[in-house]
Scaffold this motif. Structure first.
Motif, PDB file in Angstrom:
ATOM      1  N   LYS A  65     -65.034 -25.610 -43.600  1.00 55.16           N
ATOM      2  CA  LYS A  65     -66.234 -26.445 -43.566  1.00 55.16           C
ATOM      3  C   LYS A  65     -67.021 -26.217 -42.275  1.00 55.16           C
ATOM      4  O   LYS A  65     -68.264 -26.089 -42.292  1.00 55.16           O
ATOM      5  CB  LYS A  65     -65.834 -27.915 -43.700  1.00 55.16           C
ATOM      6  CG  LYS A  65     -66.978 -28.917 -43.610  1.00 55.16           C
ATOM      7  CD  LYS A  65     -66.429 -30.336 -43.714  1.00 55.16           C
ATOM      8  CE  LYS A  65     -67.516 -31.363 -43.464  1.00 55.16           C
ATOM      9  NZ  LYS A  65     -68.523 -31.384 -44.540  1.00 55.16           N
ATOM     10  N   ARG A  66     -66.325 -26.157 -41.145  1.00 54.40           N
ATOM     11  CA  ARG A  66     -67.016 -25.907 -39.871  1.00 54.40           C
ATOM     12  C   ARG A  66     -67.701 -24.550 -39.881  1.00 54.40           C
ATOM     13  O   ARG A  66     -68.828 -24.397 -39.384  1.00 54.40           O
ATOM     14  CB  ARG A  66     -66.018 -25.987 -38.710  1.00 54.40           C
ATOM     15  CG  ARG A  66     -65.545 -27.394 -38.388  1.00 54.40           C
ATOM     16  CD  ARG A  66     -64.788 -27.432 -37.060  1.00 54.40           C
ATOM     17  NE  ARG A  66     -63.557 -26.647 -37.120  1.00 54.40           N
ATOM     18  CZ  ARG A  66     -62.379 -27.146 -37.487  1.00 54.40           C
ATOM     19  NH1 ARG A  66     -62.283 -28.429 -37.810  1.00 54.40           N
ATOM     20  NH2 ARG A  66     -61.292 -26.388 -37.497  1.00 54.40           N
ATOM     21  N   ALA A  67     -67.057 -23.550 -40.443  1.00 55.69           N
ATOM     22  CA  ALA A  67     -67.632 -22.214 -40.469  1.00 55.69           C
ATOM     23  C   ALA A  67     -68.887 -22.152 -41.336  1.00 55.69           C
ATOM     24  O   ALA A  67     -69.806 -21.372 -41.056  1.00 55.69           O
ATOM     25  CB  ALA A  67     -66.595 -21.212 -40.979  1.00 55.69           C
ATOM     26  N   LEU A  68     -68.955 -22.991 -42.364  1.00 58.82           N
ATOM     27  CA  LEU A  68     -70.110 -22.974 -43.262  1.00 58.82           C
ATOM     28  C   LEU A  68     -71.315 -23.700 -42.689  1.00 58.82           C
ATOM     29  O   LEU A  68     -72.449 -23.457 -43.120  1.00 58.82           O
ATOM     30  CB  LEU A  68     -69.734 -23.613 -44.606  1.00 58.82           C
ATOM     31  CG  LEU A  68     -68.810 -22.793 -45.506  1.00 58.82           C
ATOM     32  CD1 LEU A  68     -68.379 -23.631 -46.702  1.00 58.82           C
ATOM     33  CD2 LEU A  68     -69.503 -21.522 -45.976  1.00 58.82           C
ATOM     34  N   GLY A  69     -71.109 -24.592 -41.754  1.00 58.07           N
ATOM     35  CA  GLY A  69     -72.228 -25.340 -41.179  1.00 58.07           C
ATOM     36  C   GLY A  69     -72.896 -26.211 -42.230  1.00 58.07           C
ATOM     37  O   GLY A  69     -72.217 -26.862 -43.039  1.00 58.07           O
ATOM     38  N   PRO A  70     -74.244 -26.241 -42.294  1.00 60.32           N
ATOM     39  CA  PRO A  70     -74.941 -27.096 -43.261  1.00 60.32           C
ATOM     40  C   PRO A  70     -74.582 -26.801 -44.710  1.00 60.32           C
ATOM     41  O   PRO A  70     -74.662 -27.686 -45.565  1.00 60.32           O
ATOM     42  CB  PRO A  70     -76.423 -26.799 -42.990  1.00 60.32           C
ATOM     43  CG  PRO A  70     -76.457 -26.312 -41.579  1.00 60.32           C
ATOM     44  CD  PRO A  70     -75.185 -25.560 -41.376  1.00 60.32           C
ATOM     45  N   GLN A  71     -74.179 -25.581 -45.006  1.00 58.60           N
ATOM     46  CA  GLN A  71     -73.808 -25.248 -46.387  1.00 58.60           C
ATOM     47  C   GLN A  71     -72.457 -25.839 -46.781  1.00 58.60           C
ATOM     48  O   GLN A  71     -72.076 -25.770 -47.959  1.00 58.60           O
ATOM     49  CB  GLN A  71     -73.776 -23.724 -46.562  1.00 58.60           C
ATOM     50  CG  GLN A  71     -75.122 -23.063 -46.410  1.00 58.60           C
ATOM     51  CD  GLN A  71     -76.151 -23.627 -47.388  1.00 58.60           C
ATOM     52  OE1 GLN A  71     -75.891 -23.712 -48.590  1.00 58.60           O
ATOM     53  NE2 GLN A  71     -77.297 -24.023 -46.873  1.00 58.60           N
ATOM     54  N   GLY A  72     -71.758 -26.433 -45.823  1.00 57.08           N
ATOM     55  CA  GLY A  72     -70.468 -27.036 -46.115  1.00 57.08           C
ATOM     56  C   GLY A  72     -70.498 -28.548 -46.185  1.00 57.08           C
ATOM     57  O   GLY A  72     -69.439 -29.175 -46.217  1.00 57.08           O
ATOM     58  N   THR A  73     -71.670 -29.146 -46.223  1.00 59.03           N
ATOM     59  CA  THR A  73     -71.746 -30.606 -46.321  1.00 59.03           C
ATOM     60  C   THR A  73     -71.285 -31.069 -47.699  1.00 59.03           C
ATOM     61  O   THR A  73     -71.588 -30.452 -48.722  1.00 59.03           O
ATOM     62  CB  THR A  73     -73.170 -31.103 -46.055  1.00 59.03           C
ATOM     63  OG1 THR A  73     -74.081 -30.395 -46.904  1.00 59.03           O
ATOM     64  CG2 THR A  73     -73.557 -30.878 -44.603  1.00 59.03           C
ATOM     65  N   VAL A  74     -70.548 -32.182 -47.713  1.00 56.25           N
ATOM     66  CA  VAL A  74     -69.915 -32.672 -48.940  1.00 56.25           C
ATOM     67  C   VAL A  74     -70.353 -34.107 -49.223  1.00 56.25           C
ATOM     68  O   VAL A  74     -70.215 -34.984 -48.361  1.00 56.25           O
ATOM     69  CB  VAL A  74     -68.382 -32.620 -48.832  1.00 56.25           C
ATOM     70  CG1 VAL A  74     -67.731 -33.239 -50.070  1.00 56.25           C
ATOM     71  CG2 VAL A  74     -67.904 -31.183 -48.637  1.00 56.25           C
ATOM     72  N   SER A  75     -70.863 -34.329 -50.426  1.00 59.95           N
ATOM     73  CA  SER A  75     -71.177 -35.673 -50.905  1.00 59.95           C
ATOM     74  C   SER A  75     -70.231 -36.027 -52.036  1.00 59.95           C
ATOM     75  O   SER A  75     -69.958 -35.199 -52.907  1.00 59.95           O
ATOM     76  CB  SER A  75     -72.621 -35.743 -51.424  1.00 59.95           C
ATOM     77  OG  SER A  75     -73.553 -35.448 -50.414  1.00 59.95           O
ATOM     78  N   VAL A  76     -69.744 -37.263 -52.029  1.00 67.43           N
ATOM     79  CA  VAL A  76     -68.904 -37.761 -53.119  1.00 67.43           C
ATOM     80  C   VAL A  76     -69.659 -38.888 -53.814  1.00 67.43           C
ATOM     81  O   VAL A  76     -70.153 -39.814 -53.158  1.00 67.43           O
ATOM     82  CB  VAL A  76     -67.543 -38.263 -52.619  1.00 67.43           C
ATOM     83  CG1 VAL A  76     -66.734 -38.876 -53.761  1.00 67.43           C
ATOM     84  CG2 VAL A  76     -66.762 -37.120 -51.974  1.00 67.43           C
ATOM     85  N   VAL A  77     -69.744 -38.809 -55.124  1.00 65.68           N
ATOM     86  CA  VAL A  77     -70.460 -39.799 -55.935  1.00 65.68           C
ATOM     87  C   VAL A  77     -69.478 -40.488 -56.860  1.00 65.68           C
ATOM     88  O   VAL A  77     -68.707 -39.827 -57.578  1.00 65.68           O
ATOM     89  CB  VAL A  77     -71.573 -39.127 -56.770  1.00 65.68           C
ATOM     90  CG1 VAL A  77     -72.192 -40.135 -57.744  1.00 65.68           C
ATOM     91  CG2 VAL A  77     -72.646 -38.534 -55.861  1.00 65.68           C
ATOM     92  N   LEU A  78     -69.497 -41.819 -56.864  1.00 62.85           N
ATOM     93  CA  LEU A  78     -68.729 -42.613 -57.812  1.00 62.85           C
ATOM     94  C   LEU A  78     -69.715 -43.334 -58.733  1.00 62.85           C
ATOM     95  O   LEU A  78     -70.400 -44.271 -58.298  1.00 62.85           O
ATOM     96  CB  LEU A  78     -67.864 -43.654 -57.105  1.00 62.85           C
ATOM     97  CG  LEU A  78     -66.477 -43.248 -56.614  1.00 62.85           C
ATOM     98  CD1 LEU A  78     -66.577 -42.191 -55.522  1.00 62.85           C
ATOM     99  CD2 LEU A  78     -65.713 -44.460 -56.118  1.00 62.85           C
ATOM    100  N   PRO A  79     -69.865 -42.895 -59.988  1.00 60.98           N
ATOM    101  CA  PRO A  79     -70.672 -43.668 -60.934  1.00 60.98           C
ATOM    102  C   PRO A  79     -69.884 -44.903 -61.345  1.00 60.98           C
ATOM    103  O   PRO A  79     -68.695 -44.811 -61.669  1.00 60.98           O
ATOM    104  CB  PRO A  79     -70.851 -42.695 -62.106  1.00 60.98           C
ATOM    105  CG  PRO A  79     -69.632 -41.827 -62.055  1.00 60.98           C
ATOM    106  CD  PRO A  79     -69.254 -41.703 -60.606  1.00 60.98           C
ATOM    107  N   ALA A  80     -70.516 -46.072 -61.329  1.00 62.57           N
ATOM    108  CA  ALA A  80     -69.729 -47.298 -61.523  1.00 62.57           C
ATOM    109  C   ALA A  80     -70.469 -48.286 -62.412  1.00 62.57           C
ATOM    110  O   ALA A  80     -71.669 -48.524 -62.246  1.00 62.57           O
ATOM    111  CB  ALA A  80     -69.424 -47.947 -60.178  1.00 62.57           C
TER     112      ALA A  80
END
Length: 322
Positions: free
Chosen positions: A28-43
């Motif tokens: 993730k660190r090596a990817l920089g902005p391309q490694g940002t992760v969002s998690v979505v919980l539809p509820a």
């Protein structure tokens, strides 16, 4: 065809243990902005489970020592219980479905929520996790985002797991995926045999790169998982898809009639992609035993609407450009 599927199973089926957290953080660190992760919980009315899921993700994958996940968003699709309050108290950012793209009236359905969630998130990798899971293990998140962080060839990763059918008499191993076994798996094997290797084609836990999700149409209802799977195959090919074993999935099971409505929506989604003429009937009639004797018919509309690729939505395109 069989050889191709077997090759894919060997090359693109992993376990979460294949990629330990230190390796994921380094990638993730090596990817920089391309490694940002969002998690979505539809509820929708998940106050009993959503808090524990949010807490587990925040305390294990969103800490100074393990900043794997950058944002955690619960998209509430009209809960009448305390889902929103519980999720917010546990540390999630809660967004109401109707606040996303408000100029376009929302329709009911899980796919609608997933589609609109692209407007509520910014990560280049987006992971979806159902909000009704019990005994939640954060490996459901780290497992599915891991291959995307470590292998640039991959664009779409699904979780695979054991899915016991749970009831008063205990657990029946492997019996939880009734619509999968009776509807989705036969459809995929017969019409899209390259997808026959997916263990949980209808599972709600999967991750994808944003540029792919932006290009996919989203069925608004229960057909969304099958639709995304088939359309991803056509857009990026089988070698860009993978699956990861994350253990056992415990969740609430639905009754037979609800499963029938789900099956109808999934079949309709498949039919629309087979291009075999117009849908003859977009309603499903089911029957209840009447207290007065006989059977009472109840007719439900089958989801037929699909949302366009998000890149075609002007508001989303403006936000991405900005």
């Amino acid at each position: 065809m069989l050889d191709e599927v077997e090759h894919w199973l060997r090359a693109r089926s992993y376990t979460a243990a294949d990629r330990p957290l230190p390796a994921l953080l380094a990638a993730k660190r090596a990817l920089g902005p391309q490694g940002t992760v969002s998690v979505v919980l539809p509820a929708l009315d998940e106050e009993a489970t959503v808090g524990a899921i949010v807490t587990a993700i925040r305390t294990t994958l969103m800490t100074p020592h393990c900043p794997l996940v950058d944002e955690l968003v619960v998209v509430d699709s009209g809960s009448t219980d305390r889902t929103a309050e519980v999720a917010a108290a546990a540390g999630a950012r809660v967004v109401h479905r109707d606040a996303l793209l408000p100029a376009l009236p929302a329709v009911a359905g899980k796919g609608e929520v997933l589609w609109r969630s692209l407007l509520a998130t910014s990560g280049e990798i987006v992971a979806f996790v159902d909000a009704d899971l019990r005994d939640f293990d954060p490996v459901f998140v780290s497992g599915i985002v891991g291959p995307l962080l470590t292998d640039p060839r991959l664009a779409f990763v699904k979780a695979m797991y054991d899915r016991p059918l749970e009831g008063p008499a205990g657990q029946l191993p492997g019996q939880g995926g009734r619509v999968t076994e009776l509807v989705a798996r036969p459809l995929l094997n017969l019409h899209w045999p390259l997808l026959a290797g997916f263990v949980q084609p209808l599972g709600g836990e999967y991750a994808a790169r944003r540029p792919l999700l932006e290009r996919l149409p989203f069925p608004v209802g229960y057909g969304v998982e099958l639709g995304l799977l088939v359309d991803t195959l056509h857009l990026v090919g089988l070698d860009a898809m993978a699956q990861v074993d994350v253990g056992v999935r415990h969740h609430r099971h639905q009754g037979g009639q609800a499963l029938g409505r789900m099956a109808a929506a999934i079949y309709r989604t498949a039919q629309s992609r087979l291009a075999r003429g117009p849908l003859v009937r977009s309603r499903l009639t089911q029957f209840d035993r009447s207290p007065q004797g006989g059977f009472t018919p109840r007719t439900h509309e089958v989801d037929t609407q699909e949302r366009p690729p998000m890149l075609e939505v002007e508001e989303y395109a403006r936000r991405r450009a900005a």
